[in-house]
Motif scaffolding. Structure first.
Motif, PDB file in Angstrom:
ATOM      1  N   THR A 149      30.851 -35.879  73.848  1.00  0.00           N
ATOM      2  CA  THR A 149      31.043 -36.288  75.231  1.00  0.00           C
ATOM      3  C   THR A 149      30.462 -37.683  75.445  1.00  0.00           C
ATOM      4  O   THR A 149      29.472 -38.047  74.805  1.00  0.00           O
ATOM      5  CB  THR A 149      30.397 -35.293  76.201  1.00  0.00           C
ATOM      6  OG1 THR A 149      30.586 -35.751  77.557  1.00  0.00           O
ATOM      7  CG2 THR A 149      28.905 -35.142  75.954  1.00  0.00           C
ATOM      8  N   THR A 150      31.057 -38.445  76.337  1.00  0.00           N
ATOM      9  CA  THR A 150      30.512 -39.756  76.712  1.00  0.00           C
ATOM     10  C   THR A 150      29.634 -39.656  77.958  1.00  0.00           C
ATOM     11  O   THR A 150      29.004 -40.633  78.352  1.00  0.00           O
ATOM     12  CB  THR A 150      31.641 -40.762  76.992  1.00  0.00           C
ATOM     13  OG1 THR A 150      32.438 -40.269  78.083  1.00  0.00           O
ATOM     14  CG2 THR A 150      32.517 -40.964  75.761  1.00  0.00           C
ATOM     15  N   SER A 151      29.564 -38.493  78.544  1.00  0.00           N
ATOM     16  CA  SER A 151      28.922 -38.312  79.844  1.00  0.00           C
ATOM     17  C   SER A 151      27.409 -38.554  79.802  1.00  0.00           C
ATOM     18  O   SER A 151      26.710 -38.102  78.889  1.00  0.00           O
ATOM     19  CB  SER A 151      29.206 -36.899  80.348  1.00  0.00           C
ATOM     20  OG  SER A 151      28.492 -36.625  81.523  1.00  0.00           O
ATOM     21  N   ILE A 152      26.906 -39.259  80.817  1.00  0.00           N
ATOM     22  CA  ILE A 152      25.468 -39.382  81.074  1.00  0.00           C
ATOM     23  C   ILE A 152      25.182 -38.640  82.372  1.00  0.00           C
ATOM     24  O   ILE A 152      25.782 -38.935  83.415  1.00  0.00           O
ATOM     25  CB  ILE A 152      25.027 -40.854  81.212  1.00  0.00           C
ATOM     26  CG1 ILE A 152      25.362 -41.629  79.941  1.00  0.00           C
ATOM     27  CG2 ILE A 152      23.529 -40.931  81.515  1.00  0.00           C
ATOM     28  CD1 ILE A 152      25.074 -43.128  80.053  1.00  0.00           C
ATOM     29  N   VAL A 153      24.286 -37.656  82.307  1.00  0.00           N
ATOM     30  CA  VAL A 153      23.961 -36.870  83.494  1.00  0.00           C
ATOM     31  C   VAL A 153      22.466 -36.962  83.783  1.00  0.00           C
ATOM     32  O   VAL A 153      21.643 -37.130  82.881  1.00  0.00           O
ATOM     33  CB  VAL A 153      24.377 -35.391  83.329  1.00  0.00           C
ATOM     34  CG1 VAL A 153      25.896 -35.276  83.299  1.00  0.00           C
ATOM     35  CG2 VAL A 153      23.778 -34.783  82.078  1.00  0.00           C
ATOM     36  N   SER A 154      22.141 -36.861  85.081  1.00  0.00           N
ATOM     37  CA  SER A 154      20.759 -36.993  85.544  1.00  0.00           C
ATOM     38  C   SER A 154      20.323 -35.716  86.236  1.00  0.00           C
ATOM     39  O   SER A 154      21.093 -35.104  86.987  1.00  0.00           O
ATOM     40  CB  SER A 154      20.661 -38.181  86.516  1.00  0.00           C
ATOM     41  OG  SER A 154      19.387 -38.235  87.131  1.00  0.00           O
ATOM     42  N   TYR A 155      19.069 -35.322  85.990  1.00  0.00           N
ATOM     43  CA  TYR A 155      18.523 -34.090  86.578  1.00  0.00           C
ATOM     44  C   TYR A 155      17.409 -34.430  87.556  1.00  0.00           C
ATOM     45  O   TYR A 155      16.452 -35.148  87.226  1.00  0.00           O
ATOM     46  CB  TYR A 155      17.973 -33.185  85.479  1.00  0.00           C
ATOM     47  CG  TYR A 155      17.298 -31.935  85.995  1.00  0.00           C
ATOM     48  CD1 TYR A 155      18.040 -30.905  86.570  1.00  0.00           C
ATOM     49  CD2 TYR A 155      15.915 -31.776  85.914  1.00  0.00           C
ATOM     50  CE1 TYR A 155      17.438 -29.761  87.044  1.00  0.00           C
ATOM     51  CE2 TYR A 155      15.300 -30.633  86.375  1.00  0.00           C
ATOM     52  CZ  TYR A 155      16.065 -29.614  86.951  1.00  0.00           C
ATOM     53  OH  TYR A 155      15.454 -28.477  87.420  1.00  0.00           O
ATOM     54  N   ASP A 156      17.545 -33.900  88.772  1.00  0.00           N
ATOM     55  CA  ASP A 156      16.528 -34.029  89.812  1.00  0.00           C
ATOM     56  C   ASP A 156      15.747 -32.714  89.861  1.00  0.00           C
ATOM     57  O   ASP A 156      16.279 -31.694  90.307  1.00  0.00           O
ATOM     58  CB  ASP A 156      17.202 -34.309  91.152  1.00  0.00           C
ATOM     59  CG  ASP A 156      16.205 -34.413  92.300  1.00  0.00           C
ATOM     60  OD1 ASP A 156      15.003 -34.147  92.094  1.00  0.00           O
ATOM     61  OD2 ASP A 156      16.634 -34.754  93.420  1.00  0.00           O
ATOM     62  N   PRO A 157      14.472 -32.705  89.399  1.00  0.00           N
ATOM     63  CA  PRO A 157      13.737 -31.435  89.349  1.00  0.00           C
ATOM     64  C   PRO A 157      13.429 -30.868  90.731  1.00  0.00           C
ATOM     65  O   PRO A 157      13.294 -29.646  90.881  1.00  0.00           O
ATOM     66  CB  PRO A 157      12.454 -31.804  88.592  1.00  0.00           C
ATOM     67  CG  PRO A 157      12.296 -33.276  88.787  1.00  0.00           C
ATOM     68  CD  PRO A 157      13.682 -33.832  88.867  1.00  0.00           C
ATOM     69  N   ALA A 158      13.313 -31.718  91.744  1.00  0.00           N
ATOM     70  CA  ALA A 158      13.018 -31.216  93.087  1.00  0.00           C
ATOM     71  C   ALA A 158      14.192 -30.428  93.649  1.00  0.00           C
ATOM     72  O   ALA A 158      14.014 -29.376  94.277  1.00  0.00           O
ATOM     73  CB  ALA A 158      12.671 -32.378  94.014  1.00  0.00           C
ATOM     74  N   ALA A 159      15.400 -30.932  93.414  1.00  0.00           N
ATOM     75  CA  ALA A 159      16.596 -30.246  93.912  1.00  0.00           C
ATOM     76  C   ALA A 159      17.166 -29.269  92.899  1.00  0.00           C
ATOM     77  O   ALA A 159      18.030 -28.454  93.243  1.00  0.00           O
ATOM     78  CB  ALA A 159      17.660 -31.278  94.286  1.00  0.00           C
ATOM     79  N   ASP A 160      16.699 -29.343  91.639  1.00  0.00           N
ATOM     80  CA  ASP A 160      17.220 -28.525  90.542  1.00  0.00           C
ATOM     81  C   ASP A 160      18.731 -28.720  90.414  1.00  0.00           C
ATOM     82  O   ASP A 160      19.508 -27.757  90.378  1.00  0.00           O
ATOM     83  CB  ASP A 160      16.882 -27.044  90.762  1.00  0.00           C
ATOM     84  CG  ASP A 160      17.179 -26.180  89.529  1.00  0.00           C
ATOM     85  OD1 ASP A 160      17.101 -26.706  88.398  1.00  0.00           O
ATOM     86  OD2 ASP A 160      17.507 -24.987  89.704  1.00  0.00           O
ATOM     87  N   VAL A 161      19.133 -29.989  90.326  1.00  0.00           N
ATOM     88  CA  VAL A 161      20.553 -30.338  90.292  1.00  0.00           C
ATOM     89  C   VAL A 161      20.796 -31.412  89.238  1.00  0.00           C
ATOM     90  O   VAL A 161      20.022 -32.374  89.126  1.00  0.00           O
ATOM     91  CB  VAL A 161      21.034 -30.856  91.667  1.00  0.00           C
ATOM     92  CG1 VAL A 161      22.440 -31.431  91.575  1.00  0.00           C
ATOM     93  CG2 VAL A 161      20.993 -29.741  92.699  1.00  0.00           C
ATOM     94  N   TRP A 162      21.887 -31.230  88.472  1.00  0.00           N
ATOM     95  CA  TRP A 162      22.368 -32.254  87.548  1.00  0.00           C
ATOM     96  C   TRP A 162      23.523 -33.012  88.190  1.00  0.00           C
ATOM     97  O   TRP A 162      24.385 -32.409  88.841  1.00  0.00           O
ATOM     98  CB  TRP A 162      22.855 -31.626  86.246  1.00  0.00           C
ATOM     99  CG  TRP A 162      21.772 -31.100  85.362  1.00  0.00           C
ATOM    100  CD1 TRP A 162      21.267 -29.831  85.359  1.00  0.00           C
ATOM    101  CD2 TRP A 162      21.074 -31.807  84.339  1.00  0.00           C
ATOM    102  NE1 TRP A 162      20.293 -29.704  84.397  1.00  0.00           N
ATOM    103  CE2 TRP A 162      20.155 -30.904  83.752  1.00  0.00           C
ATOM    104  CE3 TRP A 162      21.129 -33.116  83.846  1.00  0.00           C
ATOM    105  CZ2 TRP A 162      19.310 -31.274  82.701  1.00  0.00           C
ATOM    106  CZ3 TRP A 162      20.293 -33.496  82.810  1.00  0.00           C
ATOM    107  CH2 TRP A 162      19.388 -32.576  82.250  1.00  0.00           C
TER     108      TRP A 162
END
Length: 305
Positions: A149-162
């Motif tokens: 995959t070429t995807s770059i994803v970010s995780y926000d620990p406060a919202a628990d969301v990628w």
């Protein structure tokens, strides 16, 4: 950082559970080694940490699910174990089956020796680059199914969301990432092409503030399945496998202020897909393969910088 006249590597107490495909993370002056495999089809959940002050290992609560080729990063004083390979439900000890890419994300609290589940990755992947910057996790590339995959994803620990934030120009797997001065660098890796595929020397710089990806100076030689460690704002690329599929002994240093790589004048025992971390002024390496998915490295080694 001085790059000449380094002393030799020294051996430390051996890893209690020999394995390759493991991840490494440093918290409170200890190197944690997480997961990995006894072979390509036998993932493990072991978690063990090394204290260089005492030269002793300690066992901890294992990961909730065994995972091979897992990656890990420290964020907010906790260790996040992300992605990897897991055994299918009908796999048995007597007849292990081909492992499958995982979207699993779990966080380990070293103070309480407990694990918790987090929101899964948007897509299952194997050996993405993983890095923590400015309170977020970033997963870059990796194998998704039979393709990269070429995807770059970010995780926000406060919202628990990628959240998907960008794409790489090329999908690669087994390309480690590390940050320097707020920028994330993804180094080398493998992409499919013909029978054997391509191992790359390419380095991509990702800016989390702008979500821009820029190609910077390539490594001195192609690498995959290596480790990348930040030291004083510079990056050490250690070990791994090169273009002819042989294991590398060389160690290279990248200085982002001048966009230049230097091959250092010391070598390490060759190993691939291993744990590495910096404690004080010492680099520690543990686990990994000396024959991919067949023979783990037995020695834990330390190098003073």
């Amino acid at each position: 950082m001085k790059v000449a006249n380094y002393p030799a590597w020294s051996e430390a107490a051996p890893l209690p559970t020999l394995r390759g495909g493991c991840a490494g993370a440093v918290i409170d002056e200890r190197l944690y080694v997480l997961g990995g495999g006894l072979s390509a089809k036998r993932p493990v959940a072991h978690v063990e940490s090394y204290d260089p002050a005492t030269n002793l290992w300690q066992k901890h609560r294992p990961m909730p699910q065994p995972r091979n080729n897992v990656v890990a990063a420290v964020l907010g004083g906790k260790i996040y174990a992300v992605a990897g390979l897991v055994a299918p439900a009908d796999s048995t000890e007597e007849q292990p089956l081909e492992n499958l890419p995982s979207d699993r994300v779990e966080v380990y609290d070293t103070q309480t020796d407990t694990w918790a589940s987090c929101a899964p990755l948007p897509e299952a992947r194997v050996k993405p680059g993983l890095c923590a910057v400015n309170g977020r996790l970033y997963a870059l590339g990796g194998r998704h199914g039979d393709v990269n995959t070429t995807s770059i994803v970010s995780y926000d620990p406060a919202a628990d969301v990628w959240t998907k934030v960008a794409d790489l120009p090329l999908g690669v797997r087994h390309a480690p990432a590390a940050q320097a001065d707020g920028m994330i660098y993804l180094t080398g890796g493998w992409s499919p092409n013909g029978d054997k595929g391509d191992i790359h020397a390419t380095v991509w710089r990702f800016d989390p503030a702008s979500n821009e990806v820029t190609e910077v100076a390539a490594m001195p030689e192609p690498r995959v399945a290596h480790s990348l460690v930040e030291v004083d704002g510079q990056l050490l690329a250690l070990g791994g496998v090169t273009a002819d599929k042989s294991f590398l002994k060389s160690v290279s240093l990248y200085d982002p202020t001048i966009d230049r790589w230097t091959t250092l004048d010391f070598e390490m025992d060759p190993r691939g897909i291993f744990a590495a971390g910096l404690i004080g002024r010492q680099v520690h390496v543990a686990g990994g393969w000396i024959k991919l998915y067949k023979e783990p490295h037995t020695a834990v080694q330390t190098h003073a910088l």
